[in-house]
Design a protein around this motif. Structure first.
Motif, mmCIF file in Angstrom:
data_model
loop_
_atom_site.group_PDB
_atom_site.id
_atom_site.type_symbol
_atom_site.label_atom_id
_atom_site.label_comp_id
_atom_site.label_asym_id
_atom_site.label_seq_id
_atom_site.Cartn_x
_atom_site.Cartn_y
_atom_site.Cartn_z
ATOM 1 N N PHE A 1 3.914 0.209 4.935
ATOM 2 C CA PHE A 1 4.773 1.163 4.206
ATOM 3 C C PHE A 1 3.964 2.406 3.492
ATOM 4 O O PHE A 1 2.830 2.136 3.285
ATOM 5 N N ASP A 2 4.458 3.394 3.581
ATOM 6 C CA ASP A 2 3.670 4.580 3.041
ATOM 7 C C ASP A 2 4.124 4.494 1.496
ATOM 8 O O ASP A 2 5.462 4.531 0.900
ATOM 9 N N TRP A 3 3.220 4.526 0.449
ATOM 10 C CA TRP A 3 3.388 4.351 -0.804
ATOM 11 C C TRP A 3 4.372 5.172 -1.262
ATOM 12 O O TRP A 3 5.237 4.913 -2.295
ATOM 13 N N ASP A 4 4.174 6.586 -1.060
ATOM 14 C CA ASP A 4 4.942 7.564 -1.697
ATOM 15 C C ASP A 4 6.354 7.428 -1.493
ATOM 16 O O ASP A 4 7.338 8.352 -1.957
ATOM 17 N N ARG A 5 6.873 6.879 -0.484
ATOM 18 C CA ARG A 5 8.133 6.664 -0.125
ATOM 19 C C ARG A 5 8.915 5.927 -0.781
ATOM 20 O O ARG A 5 10.154 5.502 -0.652
ATOM 21 N N GLN B 1 12.420 1.416 0.695
ATOM 22 C CA GLN B 1 12.074 2.621 1.259
ATOM 23 C C GLN B 1 13.399 3.014 1.941
ATOM 24 O O GLN B 1 14.073 2.576 2.633
ATOM 25 N N THR C 1 -5.803 4.165 0.914
ATOM 26 C CA THR C 1 -5.259 4.641 2.174
ATOM 27 C C THR C 1 -3.613 5.139 1.662
ATOM 28 O O THR C 1 -3.017 5.880 2.310
ATOM 29 N N ARG C 2 -3.355 4.577 0.490
ATOM 30 C CA ARG C 2 -1.841 4.881 -0.147
ATOM 31 C C ARG C 2 -0.912 4.303 0.835
ATOM 32 O O ARG C 2 0.316 4.878 1.094
ATOM 33 N N LYS C 3 -1.192 3.230 1.203
ATOM 34 C CA LYS C 3 -0.330 2.414 2.317
ATOM 35 C C LYS C 3 0.005 1.118 1.366
ATOM 36 O O LYS C 3 -0.963 0.476 0.317
ATOM 37 N N TYR D 1 0.659 -2.739 2.724
ATOM 38 C CA TYR D 1 0.602 -3.672 3.847
ATOM 39 C C TYR D 1 1.192 -4.989 3.585
ATOM 40 O O TYR D 1 1.125 -5.702 2.634
ATOM 41 N N SER E 1 -6.664 -2.971 6.356
ATOM 42 C CA SER E 1 -6.008 -2.851 5.177
ATOM 43 C C SER E 1 -6.842 -3.378 4.142
ATOM 44 O O SER E 1 -6.534 -2.955 2.674
#
Length: 378
Positions: free
Chosen positions: A182-186, A212, A165-167, A169, A322
Motif C-alpha cells: 500500500f502507499d502510505w499517503d493514500r 485505502q 519507501t513510504r509503503k 507491506y 521491504s
C-alpha cells in the motif's frame, strides 16, 4: 487469527458499500496521515511490535490472543457435528448401500422384514434434518465466523510500515485480500469498528483499521488493513493512540533513544529503542514463549498450540525489498530492533557475542552488559 480481515473481505466481495459498512467508514471520523489526531498521547497497546528501527516499524494484526478460543470451540463443534453426521450415515445411507446398520463403531445385518425399516425411516426423517443442520453449523463456524483462518494458513498477519519507501507491506491469506503493498499517503485511519451509541459496542472487540479509498474506475484497489492487537478497553481511544504512534513514526521517525520515565500522558515522541514489554515474538513461538506473552493459562496455551501446529510463518517476498536492506527480524533481531525475538534467541544461545553486546547496550542492564563483556574477553 484473521477474523477481522475475512469479515471485511467477504463483505467487500458482496459490494463496496457492504465493505464500507463493515469498516464503519461513514459512521466515524477518518484521520489522514498528515494531520494530528485528537488522541491525548501516543501508545502501543499490548504486545504487538515485531520490530522497530530507523527504516521500518512492523506490527501484528489483531486476533492472536483470541485464537485459543476458536480452537476450543472447534474441538467442541467438530466432534459433535461429526457424530450426528456419522449416525445419520449409519442408520440411513449405509443400510441402503451395504445392507448393514452401523451404530457407533459396530455394524449389524440389516433386514427390513425384521423391523429394521423403522430405523431406516428414522434415519431419514430425523437423522437427515439433524445432519443437514450440523453441516450448516460447520460451514457457518469455519466460513461464516472465520474459524478457518486459524488453521492451515499464516500463523500471524504482518504489517510493515517503511518510512524510507513510504509503503506499507502486508502479509495475509489470499482469501483475506492476499499479500499487498500500500502507499502510505493514500491511507486513512479508522479507530472504531462500530458506530457511536451502537447497542453491541461494548461486546465487539475493537482494532485499528487503515482504509485505502479506490482510485481505479472499477474500484478494485479499495482495501483495508487491520493493525495491532485486539482492543477491549475503550477500543476507539486505544486505536487512536496507536494510530498516532504509527503516524508520528512514519512522518518524523524516532527522535530519541528512550521515552523518559516521567513523560506526561500527552508525550508525543517516538523512541528508537522500544521495550520488550511491547514486543512480540517474530516466528512460531514455543509453549513457554507463548505463556510469557499471553499468560500462564494451561488451557489457553494448549489450545493455541493445537492451532499453531497447522500453520506456517509468513515471510516478505524478497523482490519487495521491504526491509530496505536492514534485514528481517527473524534473521537479524538485534539490528532490526526485534527485542522479544532477540531475548528468545539470547536465551537459546543463538546470538553471537557481538550481537549480545549490542543488544545489552541498548536494552539490557549495566550488570548484564558487564557480565557479557567479561565473557567475551575470555
Amino acid at each position: 487469527m484473521f477474523n477481522a480481515e475475512i469479515g471485511y473481505a467477504r463483505q467487500q466481495r458482496q459490494s463496496a458499500e457492504n465493505g464500507r459498512k463493515e469498516l464503519n467508514l461513514n459512521g466515524q471520523r477518518s484521520w489522514k496521515v498528515d494531520e494530528a489526531s485528537d488522541a491525548e498521547g501516543i501508545d502501543i497497546p499490548g504486545r504487538c511490535v515485531f520490530a522497530q528501527n530507523d527504516a521500518y516499524l512492523e506490527l501484528c494484526n489483531p486476533g492472536w490472543d483470541m485464537q485459543w478460543r476458536t480452537t476450543l470451540g472447534t474441538l467442541i463443534v467438530v466432534p459433535f457435528a461429526s457424530l450426528i453426521i456419522w449416525m445419520w450415515y449409519g442408520f440411513a445411507v449405509h443400510p441402503l448401500v451395504f445392507n448393514r446398520l452401523i451404530m457407533f463403531w459396530r455394524s449389524f445385518p440389516f433386514d427390513i422384514g425384521e423391523g429394521d425399516g423403522v430405523v431406516l425411516w428414522a434415519g431419514w426423517l430425523v437423522g437427515f434434518p439433524l445432519a443437514a443442520g450440523v453441516t450448516f453449523l460447520l460451514y457457518g463456524w469455519f466460513f461464516g465466523m472465520g474459524a478457518r483462518t486459524n488453521y492451515f494458513t499464516y500463523a500471524r498477519g504482518r504489517v510493515r510500515f517503511n518510512r524510507l519507501t513510504r509503503k506499507v507491506y502486508v502479509l495475509r491469506p489470499s482469501y483475506c485480500g492476499g499479500n499487498k503493498v500500500f502507499d502510505w499517503d493514500r491511507l486513512v485511519a479508522l479507530p472504531s469498528r462500530v458506530p457511536n451509541g451502537h447497542a453491541m459496542a461494548s461486546e465487539i472487540i475493537g482494532s485499528l483499521a487503515l482504509y485505502q479509498a479506490p482510485l481505479k474506475p472499477d474500484g478494485s484497489d479499495e482495501d483495508a488493513i487491520y493493525v495491532g492487537p485486539s482492543l477491549t478497553l475503550d477500543p476507539a481511544a486505544q486505536a487512536l493512540r496507536l494510530w498516532e504512534y504509527i503516524r508520528l513514526y512514519m512522518q518524523e521517525g524516532p527522535t530519541l533513544d528512550k521515552i523518559p520515565a516521567n513523560a506526561p500522558a500527552h508525550y508525543r515522541k517516538i523512541p528508537r529503542y522500544v521495550s520488550h514489554a511491547y514486543g512480540t515474538y517474530c516466528g512460531l513461538p514455543s509453549m513457554s514463549q507463548y505463556q510469557l506473552e499471553q499468560g500462564p493459562d494451561f488451557t489457553r496455551v494448549l489450545m493455541h498450540m493445537v492451532s499453531q501446529m497447522t500453520c506456517s510463518w509468513a515471510r516478505f517476498p524478497k523482490e519487495w525489498h521491504s526491509d530496505s536492506g536492514l534485514g528481517e527480524p527473524e534473521d537479524r533481531p538485534v539490528q532490526t530492533g526485534a527485542v522479544m525475538t532477540a531475548l528468545v534467541y539470547r536465551a537459546q544461545g543463538r546470538l553471537s557475542k557481538e550481537d549480545e553486546i549490542e543488544f545489552l547496550e541498548h536494552y539490557g542492564t549495566a550488570e548484564a552488559l558487564a557480565e557479557a563483556q567479561v565473557r567475551q574477553t575470555r
